[in-house]
Enzyme design. Structure first.
Site, PDB file in Angstrom:
ATOM      1  N   THR A   1      10.526 -42.470  58.692  1.00 51.80           N
ATOM      2  CA  THR A   1      10.205 -41.869  59.995  1.00 51.80           C
ATOM      3  C   THR A   1      10.826 -42.640  61.157  1.00 51.80           C
ATOM      4  O   THR A   1      11.178 -42.062  62.176  1.00 51.80           O
ATOM      5  CB  THR A   1       8.666 -41.792  60.150  1.00 51.80           C
ATOM      6  OG1 THR A   1       8.173 -40.878  59.174  1.00 51.80           O
ATOM      7  CG2 THR A   1       8.237 -41.305  61.514  1.00 51.80           C
TER       8      THR A   1
ATOM      9  N   THR B   1       7.285 -45.081  55.354  1.00 55.77           N
ATOM     10  CA  THR B   1       5.980 -45.703  55.063  1.00 55.77           C
ATOM     11  C   THR B   1       5.347 -45.187  53.765  1.00 55.77           C
ATOM     12  O   THR B   1       4.503 -45.851  53.193  1.00 55.77           O
ATOM     13  CB  THR B   1       4.993 -45.487  56.231  1.00 55.77           C
ATOM     14  OG1 THR B   1       4.849 -44.082  56.440  1.00 55.77           O
ATOM     15  CG2 THR B   1       5.470 -46.160  57.499  1.00 55.77           C
ATOM     16  N   ASP B   2       5.786 -43.988  53.321  1.00 52.82           N
ATOM     17  CA  ASP B   2       5.160 -43.403  52.123  1.00 52.82           C
ATOM     18  C   ASP B   2       5.282 -44.296  50.892  1.00 52.82           C
ATOM     19  O   ASP B   2       4.358 -44.373  50.082  1.00 52.82           O
ATOM     20  CB  ASP B   2       5.775 -42.033  51.815  1.00 52.82           C
ATOM     21  CG  ASP B   2       5.349 -40.966  52.817  1.00 52.82           C
ATOM     22  OD1 ASP B   2       4.510 -41.270  53.682  1.00 52.82           O
ATOM     23  OD2 ASP B   2       5.854 -39.834  52.730  1.00 52.82           O
TER      24      ASP B   2
HETATM   25  N1  ASP Z   1       7.248 -39.412  55.169  1.00 50.92           N
HETATM   26  C1  ASP Z   1       7.790 -40.520  55.882  1.00 50.92           C
HETATM   27  C2  ASP Z   1       8.616 -41.382  54.953  1.00 50.92           C
HETATM   28  O1  ASP Z   1       8.048 -42.116  54.166  1.00 50.92           O
HETATM   29  C3  ASP Z   1       6.721 -41.322  56.494  1.00 50.92           C
HETATM   30  C4  ASP Z   1       7.174 -42.520  57.258  1.00 50.92           C
HETATM   31  O2  ASP Z   1       8.275 -42.980  57.197  1.00 50.92           O
HETATM   32  O3  ASP Z   1       6.311 -43.004  57.980  1.00 50.92           O
HETATM   33  O4  ASP Z   1       9.813 -41.342  55.044  1.00 50.92           O
END
Ligand code: ASP
Length: 331
Positions: A13, A90-91
């Site tokens: 993200t 973050t995933d």
């Molecule tokens: N869905 C995103 C990812 O992991 C979430 C993030 O980056 O916060 O790429």
């Protein structure tokens, strides 16, 4: 000599913006564009940009994590580098951070960072998180702490941290004792340390490791599928203290008889698994059948650990030893 931090951009993200055609976030920002938003960082350190990719977290794979581990190892070994920062979705951030933590032995800081809001959203937290991560990477205090995760001005150990909330900025939590420290006004302040650092120094990993979560009344069919599909290891997120539905026991025993290690952790967010109970499907019977206990790791981290161990050995006793050393009475 001036500090130099290598920032390896992998995506997530932190590199995303809303595409107006589909009204959803996709990777869009280049490493240079993100870095340009981290204003004033040149006062503290030189920054070297490494553009690894623009991968959403769910596109990260264990093989790519190993590739990243190699890149980080080579970079951190350079004399001119003070520390390394890795940006990440973050995933799957905690999985990559944990893999780096287990595979890299260096006193220099390695920091993993992401963002919860993308570049099109109000309060995009990418640049401030990245700034805090870079401050951590040049901190003398951050040395010898293993891989760190910095988000929302909190510093957590990769071995302890987990994503707890799908939305909030303070989603990354060390469930037991809280963060190791904070980043305040570009300064890193540590309040506690972790007592044990585990390393699994390997160049390869076994990616065919399954993760199965227990639900009431589940049977052995998923485990049997793993056996038939040539999986090399299975992690089971059991109930509570480490118990599974009785119908799952046959599958577990069959896997072990075929030399497929079965590692047990809990689907509870906190607490060790232990052979407390003795009824069919309970921890005592499972451990007596050869199930390996994975302590307090969440399933996704136990899976990474098993993949790395299987990259080194397929000896059941060695695998058990790595998971249970110093944590359980010898079996
Ligand atoms: N869905 C995103 C990812 O992991 C979430 C993030 O980056 O916060 O790429």
């Amino acid at each position: 000599m001036k500090n130099k931090v290598a920032v390896i951009f992998t995506g997530g993200t932190i590199s995303m913006k809303i595409d107006p055609r589909i009204n959803a976030a996709i990777p869009a920002l280049s490493s240079e564009e993100i870095m340009a938003m981290v204003t004033n960082i040149e006062k503290f350190t030189d920054v070297e940009i490494y553009s690894y990719g623009k991968l959403p977290g769910p596109h990260m794979t264990p093989d790519r994590m190993m590739e990243l581990s190699k890149i980080v190892k080579e970079t951190i070994a350079r004399e001119d580098i003070t520390g390394v920062v890795v940006t990440h979705g973050t995933d799957t951030l905690e999985e990559t951070a944990y893999l780096l933590d287990l595979t890299i032995k260096s006193e220099k800081p390695v920091v993993v960072v992401g963002a919860m809001r993308n570049g099109s959203e109000l309060g995009y937290d990418g640049p401030s998180n990245l700034s805090a991560a870079i401050s951590t990477a040049i901190s003398e205090q951050a040395k010898n702490k293993g891989v760190l995760v910095v988000m929302n001005n909190e510093v957590n150990a990769a071995s302890e941290v987990t994503k707890t909330n799908t939305l909030s900025l303070d989603t990354f939590k060390s469930m037991y004792f809280g963060p190791l420290g904070i980043v305040d006004n570009d300064e890193v302040i540590f309040y506690r340390d972790i007592t044990t650092h585990h390393h699994i120094l390997t160049e390869s990993l076994e990616s065919k490791v399954a993760l199965i979560k227990c639900g009431a009344g589940m049977g052995s069919d998923l485990i049997n599928f793993c056996i038939e599909s040539d999986y090399k290891g299975i992690v089971i997120e059991a109930f509570g203290r480490g118990n599974v539905p009785p119908e799952m026991v046959d599958g577990i025993k069959k896997a072990i008889s075929k030399q497929i290690p079965v590692v047990l952790v809990s689907r509870c967010p906190m607490g060790r698994v232990l052979d407390t109970y003795g009824y069919p499907g309970a921890g005592k019977t499972l451990r007596d059948s050869g199930v390996i206990f994975g302590s307090d790791l969440p399933g996704q981290k136990a899976r990474i650990k098993l993949m790395l161990i299987l990259g080194k050995t397929s000896d059941m006793n060695e695998i058990r030893g790595t998971f249970e050393k110093g944590i359980y009475k010898k079996k």
